[in-house]
Design a protein around this motif. Structure first.
Motif, mmCIF file in Angstrom:
data_model
loop_
_atom_site.group_PDB
_atom_site.id
_atom_site.type_symbol
_atom_site.label_atom_id
_atom_site.label_comp_id
_atom_site.label_asym_id
_atom_site.label_seq_id
_atom_site.Cartn_x
_atom_site.Cartn_y
_atom_site.Cartn_z
ATOM 1 N N ARG A 5 54.514 32.256 52.238
ATOM 2 C CA ARG A 5 53.611 33.608 52.166
ATOM 3 C C ARG A 5 52.712 33.606 53.409
ATOM 4 N NH1 ARG A 5 51.243 35.934 46.796
ATOM 5 N NH2 ARG A 5 49.870 34.293 46.977
ATOM 6 N N LEU A 6 52.490 34.437 53.965
ATOM 7 C CA LEU A 6 51.609 34.630 55.286
ATOM 8 C C LEU A 6 50.114 34.337 54.779
ATOM 9 C CD1 LEU A 6 52.381 37.872 57.160
ATOM 10 C CD2 LEU A 6 52.750 35.788 57.930
ATOM 11 N N SER A 7 49.614 33.780 55.630
ATOM 12 C CA SER A 7 48.167 33.270 55.603
ATOM 13 C C SER A 7 47.332 34.342 55.801
ATOM 14 C CB SER A 7 47.835 31.983 55.987
ATOM 15 O OG SER A 7 46.212 31.869 56.366
ATOM 16 N N VAL A 8 46.421 35.089 55.298
ATOM 17 C CA VAL A 8 45.690 36.180 55.548
ATOM 18 C C VAL A 8 44.000 35.964 55.374
ATOM 19 C CG1 VAL A 8 45.349 38.529 55.109
ATOM 20 C CG2 VAL A 8 47.612 37.897 55.222
ATOM 21 N N GLU A 16 38.207 46.401 45.395
ATOM 22 C CA GLU A 16 38.728 45.575 44.544
ATOM 23 C C GLU A 16 40.349 45.789 44.308
ATOM 24 O OE1 GLU A 16 38.330 44.021 39.729
ATOM 25 O OE2 GLU A 16 37.032 45.440 40.483
ATOM 26 N N ALA A 17 40.587 46.989 44.197
ATOM 27 C CA ALA A 17 42.058 47.196 44.366
ATOM 28 C C ALA A 17 42.834 46.771 45.463
ATOM 29 C CB ALA A 17 42.361 48.783 44.034
ATOM 30 N N VAL A 18 42.178 46.862 46.434
ATOM 31 C CA VAL A 18 42.872 46.322 47.748
ATOM 32 C C VAL A 18 42.741 45.044 47.600
ATOM 33 C CG1 VAL A 18 42.638 46.351 50.351
ATOM 34 C CG2 VAL A 18 42.183 48.498 49.124
ATOM 35 N N GLU A 19 41.732 44.299 47.405
ATOM 36 C CA GLU A 19 41.776 42.612 47.399
ATOM 37 C C GLU A 19 42.918 42.013 46.454
ATOM 38 O OE1 GLU A 19 37.338 41.840 48.661
ATOM 39 O OE2 GLU A 19 37.684 41.665 46.479
ATOM 40 N N LEU A 22 46.264 42.628 47.912
ATOM 41 C CA LEU A 22 46.560 41.428 49.101
ATOM 42 C C LEU A 22 46.787 40.117 48.680
ATOM 43 C CD1 LEU A 22 43.624 42.621 51.585
ATOM 44 C CD2 LEU A 22 46.022 42.374 51.980
ATOM 45 N N SER A 23 45.962 39.701 47.329
ATOM 46 C CA SER A 23 46.295 38.407 46.624
ATOM 47 C C SER A 23 47.440 38.303 46.116
ATOM 48 C CB SER A 23 45.089 38.365 45.753
ATOM 49 O OG SER A 23 43.852 38.319 46.230
ATOM 50 N N GLY A 303 42.410 50.622 52.961
ATOM 51 C CA GLY A 303 42.931 49.557 52.567
ATOM 52 C C GLY A 303 44.487 49.504 52.378
ATOM 53 N N GLU A 304 44.899 50.522 51.999
ATOM 54 C CA GLU A 304 46.517 50.710 51.687
ATOM 55 C C GLU A 304 47.184 50.734 53.011
ATOM 56 O OE1 GLU A 304 46.436 54.549 49.472
ATOM 57 O OE2 GLU A 304 46.433 53.203 47.424
ATOM 58 N N LYS A 305 46.483 51.234 53.922
ATOM 59 C CA LYS A 305 47.338 51.160 55.552
ATOM 60 C C LYS A 305 47.287 49.710 55.731
ATOM 61 C CE LYS A 305 47.421 55.606 57.349
ATOM 62 N NZ LYS A 305 48.232 56.155 58.488
ATOM 63 N N VAL A 306 46.093 49.070 55.607
ATOM 64 C CA VAL A 306 46.232 47.463 56.136
ATOM 65 C C VAL A 306 47.467 46.781 55.292
ATOM 66 C CG1 VAL A 306 44.770 45.306 55.855
ATOM 67 C CG2 VAL A 306 43.808 47.422 56.564
ATOM 68 N N LEU A 307 47.490 47.003 54.120
ATOM 69 C CA LEU A 307 48.567 46.469 53.140
ATOM 70 C C LEU A 307 49.997 46.816 53.681
ATOM 71 C CD1 LEU A 307 46.983 47.061 49.626
ATOM 72 C CD2 LEU A 307 47.807 44.805 50.450
ATOM 73 N N LEU A 308 49.988 48.308 54.015
ATOM 74 C CA LEU A 308 51.345 48.447 54.600
ATOM 75 C C LEU A 308 51.711 47.860 55.999
ATOM 76 C CD1 LEU A 308 53.794 50.242 54.497
ATOM 77 C CD2 LEU A 308 52.609 52.139 55.519
#
Length: 328
Positions: A5-8, A16-19, A22-23, A303-308
């Motif tokens: 897995r990528l190290s981010v 919280e939902a974004v974190e 990501l986790s 955050g959703e954009k970051v995730l994508l």
């Protein structure tokens, strides 16, 4: 054998939902407190991470990028503005940069209108009077402001946010004028009922309200310098929710003190989080702590954009919101 897995590394606390998401997807290092990372912490992060998720409070300059380890291949910025990232140096070092455009358009445009109303209707003065318990009752001539209807609004920067401001201001009965690096298409101009000015000087001299909605780039630094500010009418108001560097803040302060401008609504400042100290106690200035995009919905969508962007990169594809130097 399962893929590593990528190290981010995330530099600030996110919703919280974004974190959580990501986790679930990556080997993520989250920030325990909400203080900005020190230079040493940022250096450590870029040396070991595959992906860095910074915010506007992090200076990702050439010196920091030069410290990056060979694994760092994506800087997935949490935010639309990327003037704190040296995109050209990142590109030369084989590091992609992405951002989160579009999600804060309506939130920022709402704040522009809020600041316009707060300044022109003298809301801050009224609130302070109430907080001090000094209001002695209504009077016909007390706290007289100006209405927005019929006033000329000059928008500097007619991108997504500028156009969203135009639509809102038109609903208030304002006349829409704008200056932009490129003129809008005729049908867009007609839809917004907007008048284009090729000359900034000529536009600012005729406006009742100026709204700054352009990014900070070398070409927009002090776009509203002392000379241009002097062209504005003494009854005019200026609102800035974009970047503080676009306005010569010292010149603006002098003019407000001298009564050469009617007021200002500021959400951003030339020198980071500290506006000119003389602005703080001015009754005709409303100052906010960079709240333009501060809605629950907007920050989650960022955050959703970051995730994508990170997930697409992890899958071996170009991030959908990749920033390239030619875009700046």
């Amino acid at each position: 054998m399962p893929q590593k897995r990528l190290s981010v590394v995330v530099t600030r606390r996110l919703p919280e939902a974004v974190e959580t998401r990501l986790s679930e997807l990556f080997d993520v290092t989250l920030r325990e407190d909400d203080a900005p990372m020190t230079r040493a912490e940022l250096t450590e992060a870029v040396r070991h991470a595959d992906v860095l998720v910074p915010t506007i409070t992090d200076q990702i300059d050439a010196g920091l990028i030069g410290q990056a380890g060979e694994n760092l291949r994506l800087i997935a910025n949490y935010g639309a503005g990327i003037d704190h990232i040296d995109v050209e140096t990142a590109r030369r070092n084989g590091i992609l940069v992405s951002n989160t455009p579009g999600v804060m358009t309506d939130d920022t445009a709402d704040m522009v209108m809020a600041l316009m109303l707060a300044v022109t209707r003298r809301m801050q003065e009224g609130q302070l009077l109430m907080q001090r318990g000094e209001w002695e009752g209504w009077a016909p001539t007390a706290f007289l402001g100006t209405r927005l209807g019929g006033k000329r609004l000059g928008i500097l920067g007619m991108g997504r946010i500028g156009q969203a401001v135009a639509r809102r201001a038109r609903a208030f009965g304002m006349q829409i004028h704008y200056h932009n690096r490129r003129r809008l298409r005729a049908e867009t101009e007609a839809d917004l009922e907007a008048t284009y000015w090729e000359s900034i000087d000529q536009m600012v001299a005729r406006m009742d309200v100026i709204s700054v909605n352009c990014p900070h780039t070398p070409s927009t630094y002090h776009l509203l310098n002392a000379r241009r500010l002097k062209l504005m009418k003494p009854t005019a108001v200026i609102v800035n929710t974009s970047r503080g560097e676009v306005i010569d803040e010292s010149a603006l302060t002098r003019m407000l003190k001298a009564g050469e401008l009617a007021g200002a609504g500021l959400d951003v400042y030339q020198h980071g989080i500290r506006g000119n100290p003389e602005l703080v106690n001015m009754s005709n200035v409303v100052m906010l702590p960079h709240m333009g995009s501060a809605t629950i919905e907007g920050r989650i969508e960022m955050g959703e954009k970051v995730l994508l962007n990170v997930k697409t990169f992890a899958d071996g594809h170009r991030p959908p919101d990749q920033v390239v130097p030619s875009m700046l």
